[in-house]
Design a protein around this motif. Structure first.
Motif, short mmCIF file in Angstrom:
data_model
loop_
_atom_site.label_atom_id
_atom_site.label_comp_id
_atom_site.label_asym_id
_atom_site.label_seq_id
_atom_site.Cartn_x
_atom_site.Cartn_y
_atom_site.Cartn_z
N TYR A 37 12.48 1.77 -10.07
CA TYR A 37 12.09 0.96 -11.22
C TYR A 37 11.91 -0.47 -10.74
N ARG A 38 11.22 -1.27 -11.54
CA ARG A 38 11.12 -2.68 -11.19
C ARG A 38 11.20 -3.53 -12.45
N HIS A 39 11.65 -4.76 -12.23
CA HIS A 39 11.80 -5.70 -13.32
C HIS A 39 11.27 -7.04 -12.86
N ALA A 40 10.16 -7.43 -13.48
CA ALA A 40 9.55 -8.72 -13.16
C ALA A 40 9.93 -9.74 -14.23
N PRO A 41 9.99 -11.01 -13.89
CA PRO A 41 10.36 -12.04 -14.87
C PRO A 41 9.44 -12.01 -16.07
N GLY A 42 10.03 -12.00 -17.27
CA GLY A 42 9.25 -12.03 -18.49
C GLY A 42 8.65 -10.70 -18.90
N LYS A 43 8.97 -9.65 -18.15
CA LYS A 43 8.42 -8.33 -18.46
C LYS A 43 9.54 -7.32 -18.68
N GLU A 44 9.20 -6.20 -19.30
CA GLU A 44 10.15 -5.12 -19.47
C GLU A 44 10.33 -4.38 -18.15
N ARG A 45 11.50 -3.76 -18.00
CA ARG A 45 11.70 -2.92 -16.82
C ARG A 45 10.71 -1.77 -16.86
N GLU A 46 10.15 -1.43 -15.72
CA GLU A 46 9.10 -0.42 -15.63
C GLU A 46 9.50 0.64 -14.60
N LYS A 47 9.28 1.90 -14.94
CA LYS A 47 9.46 2.94 -13.96
C LYS A 47 8.25 2.96 -13.04
N VAL A 48 8.48 2.83 -11.76
CA VAL A 48 7.40 2.78 -10.78
C VAL A 48 7.04 4.18 -10.30
N ALA A 49 8.05 4.94 -9.92
CA ALA A 49 7.82 6.28 -9.38
C ALA A 49 9.09 7.11 -9.49
N GLY A 50 8.91 8.42 -9.60
CA GLY A 50 10.03 9.33 -9.64
C GLY A 50 9.78 10.54 -8.79
N ILE A 51 10.86 11.19 -8.37
CA ILE A 51 10.74 12.40 -7.55
C ILE A 51 11.89 13.33 -7.90
N THR A 52 11.56 14.59 -8.15
CA THR A 52 12.58 15.56 -8.50
C THR A 52 13.25 16.12 -7.25
N SER A 53 14.26 16.94 -7.46
CA SER A 53 14.93 17.56 -6.32
C SER A 53 13.98 18.48 -5.57
N GLY A 54 12.96 18.98 -6.25
CA GLY A 54 11.96 19.82 -5.61
C GLY A 54 10.77 19.05 -5.09
N SER A 55 10.87 17.72 -5.13
CA SER A 55 9.85 16.81 -4.59
C SER A 55 8.58 16.71 -5.42
N SER A 56 8.63 17.06 -6.68
CA SER A 56 7.52 16.73 -7.58
C SER A 56 7.60 15.24 -7.88
N THR A 57 6.44 14.60 -7.93
CA THR A 57 6.42 13.15 -8.08
C THR A 57 5.62 12.72 -9.31
N ASP A 58 5.92 11.52 -9.78
CA ASP A 58 5.13 10.88 -10.82
C ASP A 58 5.10 9.39 -10.54
N TYR A 59 4.03 8.75 -11.00
CA TYR A 59 3.82 7.33 -10.70
C TYR A 59 3.32 6.59 -11.94
N ALA A 60 3.67 5.32 -12.01
CA ALA A 60 3.06 4.45 -13.00
C ALA A 60 1.59 4.29 -12.66
N ASP A 61 0.74 4.16 -13.68
CA ASP A 61 -0.68 4.02 -13.43
C ASP A 61 -0.98 2.81 -12.54
N SER A 62 -0.18 1.78 -12.67
CA SER A 62 -0.44 0.53 -11.95
C SER A 62 -0.24 0.66 -10.44
N VAL A 63 0.44 1.72 -10.00
CA VAL A 63 0.71 1.85 -8.56
C VAL A 63 0.10 3.11 -7.95
N LYS A 64 -0.53 3.95 -8.76
CA LYS A 64 -1.12 5.17 -8.24
C LYS A 64 -2.14 4.86 -7.15
N GLY A 65 -2.06 5.61 -6.06
CA GLY A 65 -2.97 5.41 -4.95
C GLY A 65 -2.52 4.34 -3.98
N ARG A 66 -1.49 3.57 -4.34
CA ARG A 66 -0.99 2.51 -3.45
C ARG A 66 0.45 2.77 -3.01
#
Length: 120
Positions: A37-66
Motif C-alpha cells: 500500500y502507499r500513502h502520499a501527502p494529502g491523499k488517501e491510502r491506496e492499495k498498490v498491489a496484492g499477491i495471494t499465497s498461490g501467487s495470483s496478483t492484482d494491481y492498482a490501475d495507476s501502476v499496471k505495466g510498471r
C-alpha cells in the motif's frame, strides 16, 4: 514477536527503478495474502498491489505495466519491483501480510513504511 521489516526505499529520478522488499520475521506457521500500500501527502491510502499465497496478483490501475509484485514463500518475503517511476509515485510504501502463527492465531500485519521519492 512477529513483524514485517521493509527495505529498499529511497530517492530516484523519474523513469528510474526501485525494488522494495518485506520479510515476515518471528515465529509463524505460514503467510497468506501479502501486499503493498502507499500513502502520499494529502491523499488517501491506496492499495498498490496484492499477491495471494498461490501467487495470483492484482494491481492498482495507476501502476499496471510498471510495477510487479512477487513473493518467495520459503523466505516469507514479498517484493515490489517498480519501473518507470513517476513523481506521482512518491509516497510512503507499506507492506501488509496476513499470517498464521504456530499457536493458531491469524492476524494482519503492517510494516513500518519506507519512503519512495521520485524527483529530478
Amino acid at each position: 514477536q512477529v513483524q514485517l521489516v521493509e527495505s529498499g526505499g529511497g530517492l530516484v529520478q523519474p523513469g528510474g527503478s526501485l525494488r522494495l522488499s518485506c520479510v515476515v520475521s518471528g515465529s509463524i506457521f505460514s503467510v497468506n495474502a501479502m501486499g503493498w500500500y502507499r500513502h502520499a501527502p494529502g491523499k488517501e491510502r491506496e492499495k498498490v498491489a496484492g499477491i495471494t499465497s498461490g501467487s495470483s496478483t492484482d494491481y492498482a490501475d495507476s501502476v499496471k505495466g510498471r510495477f510487479t509484485i512477487s513473493r518467495n514463500n520459503a523466505k516469507n518475503t514479498v517484493y515490489l519491483q517498480m519501473n518507470n517511476l513517476k513523481p506521482e509515485d512518491t509516497a510512503v510504501y507499506y507492506c501488509n501480510a496476513w499470517v498464521f502463527t504456530a499457536d493458531y492465531r491469524y492476524f494482519e500485519l503492517w510494516g513500518q513504511g519506507t519512503l519512495v521519492t521520485v524527483s529530478s
